[in-house]
Design an enzyme around this catalytic site. Structure first.
Site, PDB file in Angstrom:
ATOM      1  N   ASP A   1       0.866  -1.188   0.000  1.00 48.27           N
ATOM      2  CA  ASP A   1       0.000   0.000   0.000  1.00 48.27           C
ATOM      3  C   ASP A   1       0.895   1.228   0.000  1.00 48.27           C
ATOM      4  O   ASP A   1       1.084   1.883   1.029  1.00 48.27           O
ATOM      5  CB  ASP A   1      -0.929  -0.006   1.211  1.00 48.27           C
ATOM      6  CG  ASP A   1      -1.938   1.143   1.180  1.00 48.27           C
ATOM      7  OD1 ASP A   1      -1.884   1.958   0.235  1.00 48.27           O
ATOM      8  OD2 ASP A   1      -2.782   1.214   2.079  1.00 48.27           O
TER       9      ASP A   1
ATOM     10  N   ASN B   1       1.736   6.704   3.510  1.00 41.92           N
ATOM     11  CA  ASN B   1       2.328   5.592   4.251  1.00 41.92           C
ATOM     12  C   ASN B   1       3.849   5.642   4.322  1.00 41.92           C
ATOM     13  O   ASN B   1       4.484   4.729   4.845  1.00 41.92           O
ATOM     14  CB  ASN B   1       1.857   4.265   3.660  1.00 41.92           C
ATOM     15  CG  ASN B   1       0.387   4.046   3.916  1.00 41.92           C
ATOM     16  OD1 ASN B   1      -0.166   4.568   4.877  1.00 41.92           O
ATOM     17  ND2 ASN B   1      -0.260   3.265   3.060  1.00 41.92           N
TER      18      ASN B   1
ATOM     19  N   ASP C   1       1.380   1.045   7.747  1.00 34.68           N
ATOM     20  CA  ASP C   1       0.287   0.352   7.049  1.00 34.68           C
ATOM     21  C   ASP C   1       0.812  -0.778   6.162  1.00 34.68           C
ATOM     22  O   ASP C   1       0.735  -0.720   4.936  1.00 34.68           O
ATOM     23  CB  ASP C   1      -0.549   1.336   6.225  1.00 34.68           C
ATOM     24  CG  ASP C   1      -1.470   2.166   7.085  1.00 34.68           C
ATOM     25  OD1 ASP C   1      -1.584   1.866   8.293  1.00 34.68           O
ATOM     26  OD2 ASP C   1      -2.076   3.111   6.577  1.00 34.68           O
TER      27      ASP C   1
END
Length: 267
Positions: free
Chosen positions: A192, A197, A211
């Protein structure tokens, strides 16, 4: 998947689940992020700060799986330390220690996209180079993701595709996804790589990745396609190639298009 940007900041009165309140231990609780699947809260401030991710019952998020991935990846790269992971009838929660950094999409870095994009590209290359494929216990292959997309096609039929893929029928999308491009290079993918992130220190250095619930072995373009796409949502046009330059790779339009489509319809 949904194309996320920094507009997902919750209001100050965003509801705080009881387990998150208990984990705070009296620390001030600040909601910092939310979407349809989860909410994230900062507990306290300074070196004693923690973060809590809450996934209500029925969410697609597997916080136990994310905790396992973070513990494994933390041996090799900078990710948050897992302090607690548990669940009850209302949902699941994951408590981690804070890293000394901010998301690459806070106002400071949105005003300095050259620094943010460079750090995202360089740190993603480091991530791919550092994590050992041979001993990684997690997989995120295109074959597995396509199979899941086919199984869940009916339940996800309501999803609206990104305008880049507008007009394609569900059958056309699944047919395209079945034609998986040859692997460029297998790496342990983050899973992701949206810009939020990646965390940066106040002086513009890499602070860590967050994440990691979709971490697993896959073609590196699974990450690169989304990292470059995310620059358009968060910084505007013109930052995709600088990210690839920072990573150290030339554009690959075919794999980029494929993995963006897979992201849109799959896990």
């Amino acid at each position: 998947m949904t194309s996320l940007s920094f507009t997902n900041v919750p209001p100050p009165d965003h509801p705080v689940p009881d387990p998150v309140r208990a984990a705070a231990g009296g620390r001030p609780i600040v909601p910092v992020w939310y979407n349809e699947a989860a909410s994230t809260f900062r507990l306290g401030a300074g070196p004693d700060a923690r973060y809590a991710k809450w996934a209500p019952a029925g969410s697609d998020l597997d916080l136990a799986g994310e905790a396992a991935r973070m513990r494994w990846a933390g041996t090799y790269v900078a990710v948050p330390q897992v302090l607690e992971q548990a669940s009850n009838a209302e949902g699941a929660w994951l408590i981690t220690a804070a890293l000394d950094g901010e998301m690459a999409v806070v106002d400071r870095w949105k005003q300095d996209p050259a620094t943010a994009v460079r750090v995202i590209g360089e740190s993603l290359r480091t991530f791919h180079d550092a994590l050992p494929v041979a001993v990684c216990p997690f997989s995120a292959s295109a074959e597995e993701r396509v199979a899941e997309a086919e199984r869940n096609a009916d339940s996800r039929a309501h999803r609206t595709l990104h305008p880049d893929f507008a007009g394609r029928t569900r059958a056309e999308v699944l047919k395209r996804l079945a034609d998986i491009p040859p692997v460029d290079k297998l790496v342990v993918c983050h899973g992701d790589t949206c810009a939020p992130n990646t965390l940066l220190t106040p002086d513009g250095r890499f602070a860590g990745h967050v994440d990691l619930g979709a971490l697993g072995v896959a073609d590196r373009w699974s990450d690169l396609a989304i990292a470059t796409w995310s620059t358009t949502w968060n910084y505007g046009d013109g930052w995709q190639e600088p990210l690839l330059d920072a990573y150290g790779i030339a554009p690959d339009p075919e794999r980029t298009e494929y993995y963006r489509l897979l992201w849109e319809v799959g896990p």
